[in-house]
Design a protein around this motif. Sequence first.
Motif, PDB file in Angstrom:
ATOM      1  N   HIS A   4       1.865 -11.605  -1.612  1.00  0.00           N
ATOM      2  CA  HIS A   4       0.914 -10.935  -0.744  1.00  0.00           C
ATOM      3  C   HIS A   4      -0.374 -11.739  -0.599  1.00  0.00           C
ATOM      4  N   GLY A  45      -2.405  -2.949   5.510  1.00  0.00           N
ATOM      5  CA  GLY A  45      -1.241  -3.324   4.713  1.00  0.00           C
ATOM      6  C   GLY A  45      -1.555  -3.332   3.230  1.00  0.00           C
ATOM      7  N   GLN A  46      -2.730  -3.824   2.869  1.00  0.00           N
ATOM      8  CA  GLN A  46      -3.136  -3.860   1.468  1.00  0.00           C
ATOM      9  C   GLN A  46      -3.306  -2.442   0.922  1.00  0.00           C
ATOM     10  N   VAL A  48      -1.728   0.279   1.956  1.00  0.00           N
ATOM     11  CA  VAL A  48      -0.385   0.841   1.776  1.00  0.00           C
ATOM     12  C   VAL A  48       0.244   0.269   0.509  1.00  0.00           C
ATOM     13  N   TYR A  49       0.148  -1.037   0.350  1.00  0.00           N
ATOM     14  CA  TYR A  49       0.712  -1.701  -0.835  1.00  0.00           C
ATOM     15  C   TYR A  49       0.091  -1.156  -2.123  1.00  0.00           C
ATOM     16  N   ASP A  50      -1.239  -1.053  -2.146  1.00  0.00           N
ATOM     17  CA  ASP A  50      -1.931  -0.576  -3.352  1.00  0.00           C
ATOM     18  C   ASP A  50      -1.505   0.843  -3.706  1.00  0.00           C
ATOM     19  N   ARG A  52       1.253   2.472  -2.719  1.00  0.00           N
ATOM     20  CA  ARG A  52       2.687   2.511  -3.048  1.00  0.00           C
ATOM     21  C   ARG A  52       2.929   2.046  -4.473  1.00  0.00           C
ATOM     22  N   GLN A  59       9.590  -0.219  -1.826  1.00  0.00           N
ATOM     23  CA  GLN A  59       9.446  -0.183  -0.372  1.00  0.00           C
ATOM     24  C   GLN A  59      10.496   0.716   0.268  1.00  0.00           C
ATOM     25  N   VAL A  73       8.252  -1.518   6.487  1.00  0.00           N
ATOM     26  CA  VAL A  73       7.244  -1.352   5.436  1.00  0.00           C
ATOM     27  C   VAL A  73       6.753  -2.718   4.985  1.00  0.00           C
ATOM     28  N   SER A  74       7.667  -3.646   4.779  1.00  0.00           N
ATOM     29  CA  SER A  74       7.299  -4.991   4.351  1.00  0.00           C
ATOM     30  C   SER A  74       6.371  -5.654   5.370  1.00  0.00           C
ATOM     31  N   GLU A  77       2.918  -4.036   5.231  1.00  0.00           N
ATOM     32  CA  GLU A  77       2.159  -4.426   4.046  1.00  0.00           C
ATOM     33  C   GLU A  77       1.634  -5.855   4.138  1.00  0.00           C
TER      34      GLU A  77
END
Length: 151
Positions: A4, A45-46, A48-50, A52, A59, A73-74, A77
Motif C-alpha cells: 500500500h 482507500g486508506q 477503508v483499509y485502516d 477493515r 477483503q 475492494v482492492s 483501497e
Amino acid sequence: MVSHAQWKLARDRKVAESISEGEDSAESAERVRRRLELDLAWDLGQAVYDRRTALGLAQTELARGARMSQPQVSKLELGGSMPTVPLLARLARALDADFSLTPLGEGVRVSFIPHDPAHTEAATERASAPAAEAETDADAGAGAEGAAATG
C-alpha cells in the motif's frame, strides 16, 4: 505485489512529475485539481483499509458485506477508484461505522468513525421506545373504551 505504501509513493512521484512538466496556469490548475482528486481517492482507500484491518476483515469479507467484488475492494483501497455515495453507505454499514468527509482547506479528510456499542444500543432503545409507548397507549385506550361500553 506492491504494498500500500509503495504504491502511494509511486503514484505521488508520477503526479509530481506531471505537475512540474508545465507552468501554463490553466494547465497547472487542471493538474492541481487532478492531484487533489487523486489525494482524495488515496485517502478514501486508506480509510477503508485502516477500518477493515482494525476489524480483522479480509477483503473478501468486506466485499461480501458491501455487495462488491474483492478486486473492487482492492482497487478502492489502492486509490484507483472513486466510489459513489450509495457504495460509501454500503461500505460504512459493512465496516460498522459512520462515514465522514470533512473539508480542510483545499483538501478533504476522509474517515470511518466506528459505531460506539453503547451509543448504538441507546439509539436502538430510543427508536423502539415510541413504538412501545404507542402500543401501551393503544392498549389503554382500548381498555377504557371497553370499560365505557360495558359500564
